[in-house]
Design an enzyme around this catalytic site. Structure first.
Site, PDB file in Angstrom:
ATOM      1  N   GLY A  55       6.498   0.584 -14.464  1.00 58.41           N
ATOM      2  CA  GLY A  55       4.921   0.063 -14.550  1.00 58.41           C
ATOM      3  C   GLY A  55       5.173  -1.148 -15.097  1.00 58.41           C
ATOM      4  N   HIS A  72       4.717  12.460  -4.119  1.00 61.11           N
ATOM      5  CA  HIS A  72       4.615  11.349  -3.262  1.00 61.11           C
ATOM      6  C   HIS A  72       5.312  11.940  -1.944  1.00 61.11           C
ATOM      7  CE1 HIS A  72       3.144   8.852  -6.117  1.00 61.11           C
ATOM      8  NE2 HIS A  72       4.318   8.669  -7.028  1.00 61.11           N
ATOM      9  N   HIS A 101       6.438  -1.817  -3.259  1.00 60.75           N
ATOM     10  CA  HIS A 101       7.633  -0.826  -3.395  1.00 60.75           C
ATOM     11  C   HIS A 101       8.691  -1.442  -2.584  1.00 60.75           C
ATOM     12  CE1 HIS A 101       3.986   1.790  -3.406  1.00 60.75           C
ATOM     13  NE2 HIS A 101       4.516   2.458  -4.388  1.00 60.75           N
ATOM     14  N   GLY A 102       8.527  -2.157  -1.635  1.00 64.49           N
ATOM     15  CA  GLY A 102       9.576  -2.967  -0.853  1.00 64.49           C
ATOM     16  C   GLY A 102      10.187  -4.078  -1.634  1.00 64.49           C
ATOM     17  N   GLN A 141       6.654  12.632  -8.592  1.00 61.66           N
ATOM     18  CA  GLN A 141       6.869  11.418  -9.556  1.00 61.66           C
ATOM     19  C   GLN A 141       6.807  11.468 -10.931  1.00 61.66           C
ATOM     20  OE1 GLN A 141       4.501  13.346  -7.865  1.00 61.66           O
ATOM     21  NE2 GLN A 141       2.810  13.487  -9.560  1.00 61.66           N
ATOM     22  N   SER A 167      10.403   2.217 -10.443  1.00 61.12           N
ATOM     23  CA  SER A 167       9.491   3.259 -10.333  1.00 61.12           C
ATOM     24  C   SER A 167       9.896   4.513  -9.546  1.00 61.12           C
ATOM     25  CB  SER A 167       8.311   2.937  -9.644  1.00 61.12           C
ATOM     26  OG  SER A 167       8.481   2.779  -8.170  1.00 61.12           O
ATOM     27  N   CYS A 168       9.110   5.748  -9.664  1.00 60.08           N
ATOM     28  CA  CYS A 168       9.323   6.738  -8.809  1.00 60.08           C
ATOM     29  C   CYS A 168       9.843   6.814  -7.760  1.00 60.08           C
ATOM     30  CB  CYS A 168       8.410   7.789  -9.348  1.00 60.08           C
ATOM     31  SG  CYS A 168       6.750   7.422  -8.820  1.00 60.08           S
ATOM     32  N   ASN A 169       8.612   6.056  -7.034  1.00 61.32           N
ATOM     33  CA  ASN A 169       8.772   5.721  -5.430  1.00 61.32           C
ATOM     34  C   ASN A 169       9.816   4.890  -5.079  1.00 61.32           C
ATOM     35  OD1 ASN A 169       6.588   7.311  -3.944  1.00 61.32           O
ATOM     36  ND2 ASN A 169       5.158   5.628  -5.603  1.00 61.32           N
ATOM     37  N   THR A 183       3.992  11.609 -19.962  1.00 62.80           N
ATOM     38  CA  THR A 183       4.384  12.132 -19.046  1.00 62.80           C
ATOM     39  C   THR A 183       5.968  11.781 -18.703  1.00 62.80           C
ATOM     40  OG1 THR A 183       2.422  11.939 -17.763  1.00 62.80           O
ATOM     41  CG2 THR A 183       4.289  12.220 -16.325  1.00 62.80           C
TER      42      THR A 183
END
Length: 338
Positions: free
Chosen positions: A111, A221, A195-196, A302, A140-142, A11
């Site tokens: 990841g 997302h 994520h934080g 994402q 990461s994407c987020n 991906t």
């Protein structure tokens, strides 16, 4: 021309390969796959990439499928100035030993844990940290989505505290064995989500706490941000800053862009490769300053938002460009990013 190897043509890897190929100062020397699927065939027959295999014992499977291979991943690494590692998470440590043995630099994806490299990367917030580095990790994407908008507004508002609720897609569109199908899942069912802490690896000193849940969609997302700010600002100042920031799109629901589905349709209208939306869309109607609090909602594609960051990371690590904004502009132009 810098020689770039893409280890893992899935991906993210296939998108990074095409992004690198679009640049005028770097080239793809090879991509890798572990099995002879349609992506492997397309890489060779449609994209004209040299294909290397990650598991040498499966060479016969590629031959049976009629897919030409150029060698093993170890061979590919020897041809590269830098490797962009897009293999599944947790394979990184064993690959790192291979890169060190070959004396080649490498970029990992979100990841993998930050501890693997001790260094994480975002084009806007900490480009200089990876300048000349041997190993880094594109977050990461987020985290990329959060950092891209937070780093834009911080100089204006003086961020004191960030609280964000992450509404995450259940799986990517092609992942037919994942879910949920008919549920909303706290993921994780504790606070904070990862994520934080990940944002803190690229925005030093920021106070940010996140919680996340999975929902039955595959498209994008969605983030809901509540920010305590130190400066008195007007809503229009925030909108103006976000509108001027490349890789961010201020969109309006009343123009038909009120959902992630419509945003993906917009990417198609832009004629994007694979319908990708590299930019972070922020809903204009959601941007609101109330006293010393700022609120807004945004979305994250994402599959693609981290792709331009990987290109910028290559330039930083190989000391091709010391100015992050110049690298960002160069990458954007080559990829048609707004």
């Amino acid at each position: 021309m810098i020689s770039v190897a893409i280890n893992g043509y899935g991906t993210i890897g296939k998108r990074v390969a095409d992004a690198v190929a679009a640049q005028d100062d770097m080239k793809v020397v090879g991509v890798s796959k572990t099995r002879p699927n349609y992506e492997a065939r397309t890489a060779v027959e449609e994209k004209n990439y040299d294909l290397y295999i990650g598991i040498p014992e499966r060479e016969s499977l590629f031959k049976e499928a009629g897919i030409e291979i150029a060698g093993t991943v170890e061979d590919m690494v020897q041809e590269a100035d830098i490797v962009v590692d897009c293999t599944p998470g947790n394979i990184g440590p064993q690959n790192l030993e291979m890169y060190k043995k070959a004396g080649v630099k490498a970029i990992y994806q979100g990841g993998e844990d930050h501890d693997l490299t001790g260094l994480s990367f975002n084009s806007f917030s900490n480009y200089d940290d990876s300048y000349g580095a041997d190993y880094t990790r594109v977050v990461s994407c987020n985290t990329t989505g959060l950092t891209r908008t937070l780093s834009t507004i911080d100089p204006i508002v003086d961020i004191q505290k960030v609280r964000a609720v992450m509404v995450r897609r259940g799986s990517d569109p092609s992942e037919v064995k994942k879910g949920p199908i008919n549920a909303i899942v706290p993921n994780p069912p504790k606070v904070p989500s990862h994520h934080g802490p990940d944002v803190k690896t690229v925005m030093n000193g920021i106070d940010v706490t996140t919680m996340a849940l999975l929902v039955p969609t595959t498209l994008m997302h969605q983030h809901n941000l509540m920010i305590e700010i130190g400066n008195e600002v007007e809503t229009e100042e925030i909108i103006d800053a976000l509108e001027k920031r490349s890789r961010v799109l201020v969109v309006e629901a009343n123009e038909g862009l009120g959902s992630t589905a419509e945003l993906m349709e917009y990417a198609k209208e832009l004629g994007r490769n694979r319908n990708d939306l590299y930019e972070i869309p922020v809903w204009k109607e959601s941007i609101n300053v109330v006293g010393k609090e700022l609120f807004y909602m945004q979305a994250v594609h994402q599959e693609s938002d981290v792709v331009p960051e990987n290109v910028d990371a290559i330039r930083a690590m190989l000391e091709m460009e010391s100015d992050n904004e110049k690298s960002i502009a160069k990458t954007n132009k080559a990829m048609g990013i707004l």
